[in-house]
Enzyme design. Structure first.
Site, PDB file in Angstrom:
ATOM      1  N   CYS A  21       0.829  -1.204   0.000  1.00  0.00           N
ATOM      2  CA  CYS A  21       0.000   0.000   0.000  1.00  0.00           C
ATOM      3  C   CYS A  21       0.870   1.263   0.000  1.00  0.00           C
ATOM      4  O   CYS A  21       1.583   1.514  -0.957  1.00  0.00           O
ATOM      5  CB  CYS A  21      -1.000  -0.015   1.155  1.00  0.00           C
ATOM      6  SG  CYS A  21      -2.368   1.167   0.899  1.00  0.00           S
ATOM      7  N   LYS A  23     -11.550   8.513  -1.642  1.00  0.00           N
ATOM      8  CA  LYS A  23     -10.811   7.339  -1.181  1.00  0.00           C
ATOM      9  C   LYS A  23     -11.152   6.097  -2.002  1.00  0.00           C
ATOM     10  O   LYS A  23     -12.322   5.815  -2.256  1.00  0.00           O
ATOM     11  CB  LYS A  23     -11.126   7.087   0.300  1.00  0.00           C
ATOM     12  CG  LYS A  23     -10.307   5.993   0.945  1.00  0.00           C
ATOM     13  CD  LYS A  23     -10.633   5.890   2.445  1.00  0.00           C
ATOM     14  CE  LYS A  23      -9.762   4.859   3.118  1.00  0.00           C
ATOM     15  NZ  LYS A  23     -10.050   4.747   4.575  1.00  0.00           N
ATOM     16  N   SER A  69      -7.545   0.478   0.344  1.00  0.00           N
ATOM     17  CA  SER A  69      -7.942   1.514   1.290  1.00  0.00           C
ATOM     18  C   SER A  69      -6.899   2.619   1.222  1.00  0.00           C
ATOM     19  O   SER A  69      -5.918   2.612   1.954  1.00  0.00           O
ATOM     20  CB  SER A  69      -8.032   0.929   2.705  1.00  0.00           C
ATOM     21  OG  SER A  69      -8.366   1.928   3.648  1.00  0.00           O
ATOM     22  N   HIS A 126      -4.311  -4.268  -0.043  1.00  0.00           N
ATOM     23  CA  HIS A 126      -4.112  -4.875   1.276  1.00  0.00           C
ATOM     24  C   HIS A 126      -4.639  -6.306   1.294  1.00  0.00           C
ATOM     25  O   HIS A 126      -5.611  -6.615   1.986  1.00  0.00           O
ATOM     26  CB  HIS A 126      -4.839  -4.070   2.350  1.00  0.00           C
ATOM     27  CG  HIS A 126      -4.120  -2.845   2.801  1.00  0.00           C
ATOM     28  ND1 HIS A 126      -2.984  -2.888   3.586  1.00  0.00           N
ATOM     29  CD2 HIS A 126      -4.388  -1.534   2.578  1.00  0.00           C
ATOM     30  CE1 HIS A 126      -2.578  -1.655   3.842  1.00  0.00           C
ATOM     31  NE2 HIS A 126      -3.399  -0.820   3.241  1.00  0.00           N
ATOM     32  N   GLU A 179      -3.529  -8.675   2.855  1.00  0.00           N
ATOM     33  CA  GLU A 179      -3.366  -9.251   4.196  1.00  0.00           C
ATOM     34  C   GLU A 179      -4.539  -8.929   5.122  1.00  0.00           C
ATOM     35  O   GLU A 179      -4.657  -9.534   6.207  1.00  0.00           O
ATOM     36  CB  GLU A 179      -2.062  -8.745   4.822  1.00  0.00           C
ATOM     37  CG  GLU A 179      -2.095  -7.351   5.417  1.00  0.00           C
ATOM     38  CD  GLU A 179      -2.017  -6.230   4.391  1.00  0.00           C
ATOM     39  OE1 GLU A 179      -1.989  -5.049   4.803  1.00  0.00           O
ATOM     40  OE2 GLU A 179      -2.008  -6.517   3.169  1.00  0.00           O
ATOM     41  N   ARG A 190     -14.246   3.696  12.118  1.00  0.00           N
ATOM     42  CA  ARG A 190     -13.279   4.674  12.651  1.00  0.00           C
ATOM     43  C   ARG A 190     -13.399   6.015  11.939  1.00  0.00           C
ATOM     44  O   ARG A 190     -13.452   7.069  12.578  1.00  0.00           O
ATOM     45  CB  ARG A 190     -11.866   4.118  12.476  1.00  0.00           C
ATOM     46  CG  ARG A 190     -10.738   5.050  12.895  1.00  0.00           C
ATOM     47  CD  ARG A 190      -9.454   4.661  12.207  1.00  0.00           C
ATOM     48  NE  ARG A 190      -9.534   4.828  10.748  1.00  0.00           N
ATOM     49  CZ  ARG A 190      -8.681   4.294   9.894  1.00  0.00           C
ATOM     50  NH1 ARG A 190      -7.690   3.521  10.315  1.00  0.00           N
ATOM     51  NH2 ARG A 190      -8.818   4.513   8.584  1.00  0.00           N
TER      52      ARG A 190
END
EC number: 2.3.1.31
Length: 304
Positions: free
Chosen positions: A142, A163, A192, A235, A237, A249
């Site tokens: 990332c 985003k 992300s 991502h 993972e 969040r």
């Protein structure tokens, strides 16, 4: 693990053409076995979560892997207990004389800053420079993929209008490439991020290949032709709930953020998110450990 058969056996060529990894007797007889030394520079705020995510995939292989966790000295995490960091992490100064088969540099929530304004940028560039001589193959994830492409090849990053957030369909540009071998024609991975690198900038660097990309998410996996440097813009993972946790969040912070795409059934945040990239992550991390590291790294790391 690879199947070992004589090169002269007809099946050797047949299976090779089908993209199945074959090892001939001559190569097998010259191989020595030892644990792979893999270092992880963990730049994510919640380091324990990231450790669990990465180690889950690094452990899903017959290969024996020895892990060294690294933290920055120029910035100390406030989201991970100091006792954990003191017990399990090393600073770069403590390990820089060692050599490693592989290194993973994680993402970090600093992508909207100029690279040079990041607190630990100088330390990170020192580590990336060190990796050229002390690490056989390095994976940048990332933000680290953007940082690595910028540092090594002067590839710029660009701010997105909004985003890139969700799970997106991808394809492999070369089905026989070692890193993407075994992936489906269409496979999924989370993204992300607020910034991107562009295909036309990567294509200007003759040393680089774009191994995978996405219609919506753009460039996904870039690697040097020798696979010594690998850059993954998403991502893989991530756990099932990581995008959900990030969404909650961001909403609690008052940020304007859309529901992650292709993630919740009917975009209902009360539904259990779909986990559609687990196989992708297993394949890519397994391919990296096997083909890009184990099959090519020297037995004596001092010869790197």
């Amino acid at each position: 693990m690879p199947i070992k058969i004589p090169r002269e056996l007809p099946a050797f060529q047949v299976l090779s053409n089908e993209n199945i990894f074959i090892m001939n007797n001559e190569r097998a007889n010259t191989q020595d076995i030892r644990p792979l030394k893999i270092a992880i520079l963990n730049l994510m705020p919640k380091k324990i979560v990231t450790e669990n995510q990465l180690l889950r995939y690094l452990s899903n292989t017959p290969l024996q892997v020895e892990i060294t966790l690294i933290q920055t000295k120029s910035y100390i995490s406030h989201n991970t207990p100091s006792e954990h960091l003191d017990k399990f992490y090393s600073y770069f100064d403590e390990i820089k004389k060692e050599k490693f088969d592989g290194l993973i540099i994680t993402g970090a929530p600093v992508e909207q800053m100029k690279f040079e304004d990041v607190t630990y940028w100088k330390e990170l560039t020192e580590i990336m420079e060190w990796s050229k001589t002390n690490v056989f193959s390095t994976v940048h994830i990332c933000w680290a993929s953007q940082a690595g492409l910028y540092y090594h090849y002067n590839v710029p990053k660009y701010e997105l209008d909004k985003k890139m957030f969700g799970v997106f369909a991808h394809w492999a540009n070369d089905e026989k490439a070692e890193l993407t071998r075994g992936l489906d024609d269409v496979f999924y991975a989370p993204h992300s991020r607020h910034t991107e690198v562009k295909r036309e900038d990567v294509e200007k660097v003759s040393e680089l290949e774009i191994l995978s990309e996405s219609k919506e998410a753009g460039v996904f996996i870039v690697a040097t032709k020798d696979r010594r440097k690998i850059f993954i813009t998403g991502h893989m993972e991530y756990d099932r709930n990581t995008l959900k946790d990030e969404y909650i969040r961001d909403k609690e912070k008052g940020s304007e953020v859309d529901i992650p795409k292709n993630y919740f059934k009917n975009d209902d945040v009360n539904e259990i998110p779909s986990y559609t990239w687990r196989a992708t992550a297993n394949i890519v991390f397994g391919n990296w450990l096997n083909y890009c590291v184990y099959q090519n790294t020297p037995y004596d790391l001092e010869t790197l």
